[in-house]
Write a protein that holds these residues in place. Structure first.
Motif, short mmCIF file in Angstrom:
data_model
loop_
_atom_site.label_atom_id
_atom_site.label_comp_id
_atom_site.label_asym_id
_atom_site.label_seq_id
_atom_site.Cartn_x
_atom_site.Cartn_y
_atom_site.Cartn_z
N THR A 8 -3.05 3.59 -2.19
CA THR A 8 -2.66 3.72 -3.60
C THR A 8 -3.92 3.92 -4.42
OG1 THR A 8 -0.75 2.26 -3.26
CG2 THR A 8 -1.44 2.66 -5.55
N HIS A 9 -3.98 5.04 -5.15
CA HIS A 9 -5.16 5.37 -5.98
C HIS A 9 -4.90 4.86 -7.39
CE1 HIS A 9 -6.51 8.08 -2.77
NE2 HIS A 9 -5.26 8.46 -2.68
N PHE A 10 -5.80 4.00 -7.87
CA PHE A 10 -5.66 3.46 -9.22
C PHE A 10 -6.75 4.03 -10.12
CE2 PHE A 10 -2.52 0.20 -8.47
CZ PHE A 10 -2.67 -0.13 -7.12
N ASP A 11 -6.41 4.24 -11.37
CA ASP A 11 -7.45 4.51 -12.38
C ASP A 11 -6.93 3.99 -13.73
OD1 ASP A 11 -6.50 7.96 -12.19
OD2 ASP A 11 -5.85 6.49 -13.70
N GLY A 14 -3.19 4.86 -14.51
CA GLY A 14 -2.08 4.44 -13.66
C GLY A 14 -2.44 4.60 -12.20
N SER A 15 -1.46 5.03 -11.38
CA SER A 15 -1.73 5.07 -9.93
C SER A 15 -1.02 6.27 -9.29
CB SER A 15 -1.23 3.78 -9.28
OG SER A 15 0.18 3.69 -9.39
N VAL A 16 -1.48 6.59 -8.07
CA VAL A 16 -0.87 7.64 -7.25
C VAL A 16 -0.79 7.12 -5.82
CG1 VAL A 16 -1.19 9.93 -6.22
CG2 VAL A 16 -1.74 9.55 -8.65
N CYS A 17 0.37 7.35 -5.15
CA CYS A 17 0.50 6.93 -3.75
C CYS A 17 1.35 7.94 -3.00
CB CYS A 17 1.14 5.54 -3.67
SG CYS A 17 1.24 4.92 -1.98
N GLU A 18 0.80 8.59 -2.01
CA GLU A 18 1.56 9.54 -1.20
C GLU A 18 2.53 8.77 -0.31
OE1 GLU A 18 -1.27 11.93 0.90
OE2 GLU A 18 -1.80 13.11 -0.88
N LEU A 19 3.77 9.26 -0.23
CA LEU A 19 4.81 8.53 0.52
C LEU A 19 5.00 9.09 1.93
CD1 LEU A 19 7.60 8.22 -2.22
CD2 LEU A 19 5.68 6.68 -1.76
N VAL A 59 8.26 0.68 1.07
CA VAL A 59 8.48 -0.22 -0.07
C VAL A 59 7.53 0.17 -1.20
CG1 VAL A 59 8.28 -2.59 -0.92
CG2 VAL A 59 9.28 -2.15 1.33
N MET A 60 8.11 0.59 -2.32
CA MET A 60 7.28 1.00 -3.46
C MET A 60 6.93 -0.21 -4.33
SD MET A 60 8.39 4.76 -4.65
CE MET A 60 9.65 4.22 -5.77
N PHE A 61 7.93 -1.03 -4.64
CA PHE A 61 7.68 -2.20 -5.50
C PHE A 61 8.42 -3.42 -4.94
CE2 PHE A 61 5.45 0.10 -8.62
CZ PHE A 61 6.06 1.34 -8.74
N GLY A 62 7.79 -4.57 -5.10
CA GLY A 62 8.40 -5.80 -4.61
C GLY A 62 8.10 -5.99 -3.13
N GLU A 63 8.94 -6.80 -2.47
CA GLU A 63 8.71 -7.08 -1.05
C GLU A 63 10.04 -7.11 -0.29
OE1 GLU A 63 7.14 -11.23 -2.67
OE2 GLU A 63 7.27 -11.24 -0.49
N MET A 64 9.98 -6.81 0.96
CA MET A 64 11.18 -6.78 1.79
C MET A 64 10.80 -7.22 3.21
SD MET A 64 13.92 -3.71 2.43
CE MET A 64 12.93 -2.59 3.45
#
Ligand SMILES: Cc1cn([C@H]2C[C@H](O)[C@@H](COP(=O)(O)OP(=O)(O)O[C@H]3O[C@@H](C)C(=O)[C@@H](O)[C@H]3O)O2)c(=O)[nH]c1=O
Length: 150
Positions: A8-11, A14-19, A59-64
């Motif tokens: 996950t790239h942060f600046d 915001g952020s970018v994450c390839e799925l 999982v994009m957000f939270g936990e599972m």
């Protein structure tokens, strides 16, 4: 079951994450379909099993927590149970082999948001899905008290 860690790239914006990218050669099956699902805290989706496709979770957000139980006759892990924790803080792809029972549990305090890239598109008329109730005696696992779902 296989994994591929994500970056996950942060600046400051915001952020970018390839799925998912077929160029990673992470999985033999192509990218053919995807959908998102959410899971509320203390809820479970499962037990489910697929006989024609693999699930490929992100999982994009939270936990599972994915709980799996292998009943495949020819499998070296037949009879074994596995629990895998996925979260936004350690993002990664995870695939679940065909024929393995699985249940997705949210142990967190907020809704989990997950993208699934199944290896086959969903068949609305005849879904590739077998279900067992969470309290089945066919799977040697009990979720914590207060946890429910289907
Ligand atoms: C999976 C899926 C469901 N649906 C619809 C069907 C139904 O009306 C509603 C809910 O469907 P389900 O109850 O199957 O959704 P859900 O319980 O979230 O299904 C998931 O369960 C976990 C354990 C898995 O193994 C996943 O592969 C998937 O089957 O969403 C679609 O339209 N497209 C899809 O790709």
């Amino acid at each position: 079951m296989r994994f591929r860690s994500a970056v996950t790239h942060f600046d400051d914006r915001g952020s970018v994450c390839e799925l998912f990218d077929e160029r990673w050669s992470w999985h033999d099956e192509p990218l053919v379909f995807s959908y998102m699902f959410t899971l509320r805290p203390n809820k479970v989706k499962g037990w489910g099993k697929h006989m024609l496709h693999e699930d490929r979770y992100f999982v994009m957000f939270g936990e599972m927590e994915v709980v799996m139980y292998d009943t495949r006759e020819d499998s070296p892990t037949k009879g074994l149970l596995a629990r895998v924790h996925l979260s936004e803080w350690e993002r990664r792809l995870m695939c679940i082999p065909i024929g393995v029972w699985h249940a997705n549990f949210n142990p967190g305090t907020k809704d989990a948001v997950i993208v699934n890239f199944p290896t086959q598109p969903y068949d609305h008329g005849n879904p590739d899905k077998f279900r067992l109730p969470l309290d089945t005696d066919q799977i040697p696992y009990q979720f914590p008290p207060g946890v429910n779902g289907w």
